[in-house]
Design an enzyme around this catalytic site. Structure first.
Site, PDB file in Angstrom:
ATOM      1  N   GLU A 161      -9.186  -6.089   1.153  1.00 60.45           N
ATOM      2  CA  GLU A 161      -9.014  -5.628   2.536  1.00 60.45           C
ATOM      3  C   GLU A 161      -9.884  -4.423   2.875  1.00 60.45           C
ATOM      4  O   GLU A 161     -10.205  -4.185   4.042  1.00 60.45           O
ATOM      5  CB  GLU A 161      -7.541  -5.323   2.819  1.00 60.45           C
ATOM      6  CG  GLU A 161      -6.633  -6.556   2.830  1.00 60.45           C
ATOM      7  CD  GLU A 161      -6.133  -6.963   1.451  1.00 60.45           C
ATOM      8  OE1 GLU A 161      -6.633  -6.430   0.433  1.00 60.45           O
ATOM      9  OE2 GLU A 161      -5.233  -7.831   1.382  1.00 60.45           O
ATOM     10  N   PHE A 219      10.453  -6.179   0.457  1.00 62.40           N
ATOM     11  CA  PHE A 219       9.269  -6.649  -0.255  1.00 62.40           C
ATOM     12  C   PHE A 219       8.004  -6.384   0.587  1.00 62.40           C
ATOM     13  O   PHE A 219       7.941  -6.752   1.756  1.00 62.40           O
ATOM     14  CB  PHE A 219       9.393  -8.153  -0.546  1.00 62.40           C
ATOM     15  CG  PHE A 219       8.163  -8.719  -1.221  1.00 62.40           C
ATOM     16  CD1 PHE A 219       7.773  -8.291  -2.484  1.00 62.40           C
ATOM     17  CD2 PHE A 219       7.372  -9.666  -0.572  1.00 62.40           C
ATOM     18  CE1 PHE A 219       6.636  -8.788  -3.095  1.00 62.40           C
ATOM     19  CE2 PHE A 219       6.237 -10.173  -1.182  1.00 62.40           C
ATOM     20  CZ  PHE A 219       5.871  -9.737  -2.443  1.00 62.40           C
ATOM     21  N   GLN A 220       7.058  -5.713  -0.001  1.00 65.04           N
ATOM     22  CA  GLN A 220       5.786  -5.362   0.638  1.00 65.04           C
ATOM     23  C   GLN A 220       5.967  -4.543   1.912  1.00 65.04           C
ATOM     24  O   GLN A 220       5.173  -4.643   2.852  1.00 65.04           O
ATOM     25  CB  GLN A 220       4.928  -6.613   0.888  1.00 65.04           C
ATOM     26  CG  GLN A 220       4.505  -7.264  -0.425  1.00 65.04           C
ATOM     27  CD  GLN A 220       3.422  -8.307  -0.294  1.00 65.04           C
ATOM     28  OE1 GLN A 220       3.341  -8.997   0.724  1.00 65.04           O
ATOM     29  NE2 GLN A 220       2.607  -8.439  -1.326  1.00 65.04           N
ATOM     30  N   LYS A 252       7.064  -8.793  11.573  1.00 66.45           N
ATOM     31  CA  LYS A 252       7.013 -10.258  11.517  1.00 66.45           C
ATOM     32  C   LYS A 252       7.809 -10.866  12.690  1.00 66.45           C
ATOM     33  O   LYS A 252       7.364 -11.819  13.332  1.00 66.45           O
ATOM     34  CB  LYS A 252       7.573 -10.745  10.177  1.00 66.45           C
ATOM     35  CG  LYS A 252       7.199 -12.183   9.890  1.00 66.45           C
ATOM     36  CD  LYS A 252       7.378 -12.520   8.417  1.00 66.45           C
ATOM     37  CE  LYS A 252       6.924 -13.952   8.156  1.00 66.45           C
ATOM     38  NZ  LYS A 252       7.097 -14.347   6.757  1.00 66.45           N
ATOM     39  N   MET A 310     -26.299  10.438  -7.879  1.00 66.36           N
ATOM     40  CA  MET A 310     -26.158  11.677  -7.116  1.00 66.36           C
ATOM     41  C   MET A 310     -25.290  12.686  -7.865  1.00 66.36           C
ATOM     42  O   MET A 310     -25.557  13.891  -7.842  1.00 66.36           O
ATOM     43  CB  MET A 310     -25.578  11.369  -5.728  1.00 66.36           C
ATOM     44  CG  MET A 310     -25.498  12.568  -4.812  1.00 66.36           C
ATOM     45  SD  MET A 310     -27.090  13.412  -4.633  1.00 66.36           S
ATOM     46  CE  MET A 310     -27.726  12.661  -3.147  1.00 66.36           C
TER      47      MET A 310
END
Ligand SMILES: Cc1cc2nc3c(=O)[nH]c(=O)nc-3n(C[C@H](O)[C@H](O)[C@H](O)COP(=O)(O)OP(=O)(O)OC[C@H]3O[C@@H](n4cnc5c(N)ncnc54)[C@H](O)[C@@H]3O)c2cc1C
Ligand SMILES: Cc1ncc(C[n+]2csc(CCOP(=O)(O)OP(=O)(O)O)c2C)c(N)n1
Ligand SMILES: [Mg+2]
Length: 577
Positions: A49, A111-112, A161, A474
């Site tokens: 993501e 959950f999540q 949801k 760097m």
């Protein structure tokens, strides 16, 4: 018309002009994904993501339109945070949509479940938690208005949801944003314009500092007219590159920590700085105590909180840059700064003899060669270069000469490694006819190289130039200068990038000598699909000049010139690091 929340989401996105979206599905966003199939929107399935947010960002920076990313709740949402912060730091307009657990489960450690509006509060311009379908249309419309208005930035919409599943009446017109989100009428008074004009007309050694705001406001033409009329040289920030043509006789080049020596010296000697859509980042100013000590400052900036934040403004014009420059143009006199320009030019000669391009070929491959050759091969075309973060990023800024706006896309403020490959994919989606190159270090490439699979699956023909120096270059450079060459955790191995490319089903080249650079570039340009080139460059090369963090802008560490090759210049590290 009664629609589900998920349908309303897409109805609104389509009406906002969205045609491309970057994302990754999961349980809490599944209703939205299911409804998506009925709408004329192309979804690019990413591999992580973070990639979706950088793609949306690259899309936005290449096009000037809002980029959109979508993910599920919990880990999908937290994976977006780095990309959101990257967009925030560089004023890039993106809208991120995340699924959230059902509204009745919020606060139960479902959950999540994650509080993504809480997590992203400091790195979004605004964010929303939406728990009911009848809030969706107004929220989407506001989110787009906020992302684009004034100083652009990221907006996150967290959709439960049940809000996606439930239905309600869809009323686009009735969902117009409640408050005016356009910037206030410009606060430009006749007096402040006259004050600015008087300073410009009186200046003998003025420099324009052109930043990212030039592109954001579409002020390229206005800036050019202004610079030419006043006869004032233009220095650009890293993010301002392309806002003023590199080939224009008044262009000086990049300022700041890795800016050209003559640019930084000109700024330190200037009697007037006209800052145009730039925010005096510490990479730009060096020590504020010693910054441009003789110069009055005019700051043209849309965000009032930037005025006097780092550098005191003698005259502040809080306005859209293009508007301000167009109002200034008729009230300034025609200038003649030939003597000032000649004195700046004189200091270029010293830099030229130190330039690696002027040194004899010693058989080694240098990143500067690769980038300069890429510029020669692609100049004049519609080319977008997207860089990652590190030494290669600075060499790109120095050795690729950008004449066009939005032709360099790079993470400046957050300096996010892993940005280049996904942002290049987003840029290619935004401008499919452009040739898009990602220039990326071997470190940053390994952070998001999974997105090559995205490019392959969707036939997105980005060209990837890995500047492979076997180091986190760097950081190694800082260790070389400031930590007695104690290379803690910077030597870096990687896979065989050619075989890796082949494993993804695309062409890979390895280049070890300068003679191989152009043929590999030509081959990559001739192919339709994505290509990876592994440029195995000098391992311990250094970006010069370098202003040590916190040092005065003119206290640069320079590449030793032919006569200085033996001795190293004095190096000072300060507490400000
Ligand atoms: C390794 C590394 C090294 C770096 N070295 C350098 C260096 O040597 N030199 C350098 O320049 N940078 C360097 N940077 C980048 C630096 O950190 C900053 O990101 C950069 O200087 C910011 O440029 P900016 O102020 O033009 O753009 P931004 O940070 O994007 O700021 C844009 C400004 O324009 C304003 N603005 C937006 N829209 C408008 C509008 N319509 N009208 C008016 N104003 C508007 C915004 O409010 C904002 O203040 C480096 C970064 C990295 C990662
Ligand atoms: C995500 C992230 N982690 C760490 C850093 C710190 N950092 C800045 S440049 C750099 C090295 C980059 O190495 P590489 O990608 O190989 O590019 P090079 O400098 O060698 O060109 C690191 C680790 C960063 N900018 N971003
Ligand atoms: Mg490297």
């Amino acid at each position: 018309m009664k629609l589900t929340g998920a349908q309303i989401l897409w109805e609104c996105l389509v009406r906002e002009g969205v045609t491309e979206i970057f994302g990754y599905p999961g349980g809490a966003i599944l209703p939205a994904y299911d409804a998506m199939l009925d709408y004329p929107i192309r979804h690019t399935l990413v591999r992580h993501e973070q990639g979706a947010t950088h793609m949306a960002d690259g899309y936005a920076r290449a096009s000037g339109r809002v980029g959109v990313a979508i993910a599920t709740s919990g880990p999908g949402a937290t994976n977006m945070v780095t990309g959101i912060a990257t967009a925030m730091m560089d004023s890039s307009p993106i809208v991120c949509i995340t699924g959230q657990v059902g509204s009745r489960l919020i606060g139960t450690d479902a959950f999540q479940e994650i509080d993504i509006t809480g997590i992203t509060l400091p790195v979004t311009k605004h964010n929303y938690l939406v728990t009911s379908p009848d809030e969706i249309a107004r929220t989407v419309r506001e989110a787009f208005a906020i992302a684009q208005s004034g100083r652009p930035g990221p907006v996150l919409i967290d959709l439960t949801k049940d809000a996606q599943q439930a239905s309600c009446e869809f009323d686009w017109d009735g969902a117009a944003p409640r408050r005016s989100l356009r910037p206030d009428a410009p606060l430009l008074s006749r007096e402040s314009l006259a004050e600015a004009a008087a300073l410009i007309d009186a200046a003998e050694r003025p420099v324009i500092l052109a930043g990212h705001g030039v592109m954001i406001s579409g002020a390229e033409r206005a800036l050019r007219d202004f610079a030419e009329r006043a006869h004032v040289p233009v220095a650009t920030t890293l993010l301002g590159i392309g806002g003023f043509p590199a080939s224009h006789p008044l262009n000086l080049g990049m300022m700041g920590m890795h800016g050209e020596a003559w640019v930084n010296v000109a700024i330190q000697e200037a009697d007037l700085l006209v800052a145009c859509g730039m925010r005096f980042d510490d990479r730009v100013t060096g020590s504020l105590k010693t910054y441009a000590p003789r110069a009055k400052k005019i700051h043209i900036e849309i965000d009032p909180s930037e005025i006097n934040k780092n550098v005191h403004a003698d005259v502040a014009l809080v306005a859209d840059l293009r508007h301000a420059l167009e109002r200034l143009l008729p009230v300034i006199a025609n200038g003649d700064r030939t003597a000032w320009l000649a004195s700046i030019d004189a200091s270029r000669g010293d830099s030229a003899v130190r330039d690696i391009q002027s040194l004899p070929d010693d058989g080694h491959l240098y990143a500067a060669h690769v980038i300069n050759d890429l510029w020669r091969a692609t100049r004049g075309g519609d080319t977008i270069i997207v860089t990652d973060v590190g030494q290669h990023q600075m060499w790109e800024a120095q050795y690729y000469h950008h004449d066009e706006p939005r032709s360099l896309i790079t993470s400046g403020g957050l300096g996010t490694m892993g940005f280049a490959v996904p942002a290049a994919i987003g840029a290619k989606r935004a401008r499919p006819d452009a040739e898009v190159w990602a220039i990326v270090g071997d470190g940053g490439f390994q952070m998001t190289m999974c997105e090559l699979a995205t490019a392959v699956q969707d036939g997105i023909a980005i060209k990837v130039a890995i500047i492979n120096n076997g180091f986190l270059g760097m950081v190694r450079q800082w260790q070389e200068f400031f930590y007695e060459r104690r290379y803690a955790a910077t030597p870096l191995s990687g896979p065989n990038f050619v075989k890796l490319a082949e494993a993804f089903g695309i062409r890979g080249h390895a280049v070890t000598a300068r003679a191989g650079v152009l043929p590999a570039i030509d081959d990559a340009r001739r192919r339709d699909g994505p290509v990876v080139i592994d440029f195995r460059v000098e391992q311990e090369d250094t970006v010069y000049p370098m202003v040590p963090a916190g040092a005065a802008l003119h206290a640069m560490i320079r590449r030793p010139g032919p006569s200085l090759a033996e001795g190293r210049n004095p190096i000072v590290e300060t507490a400000a690091d």
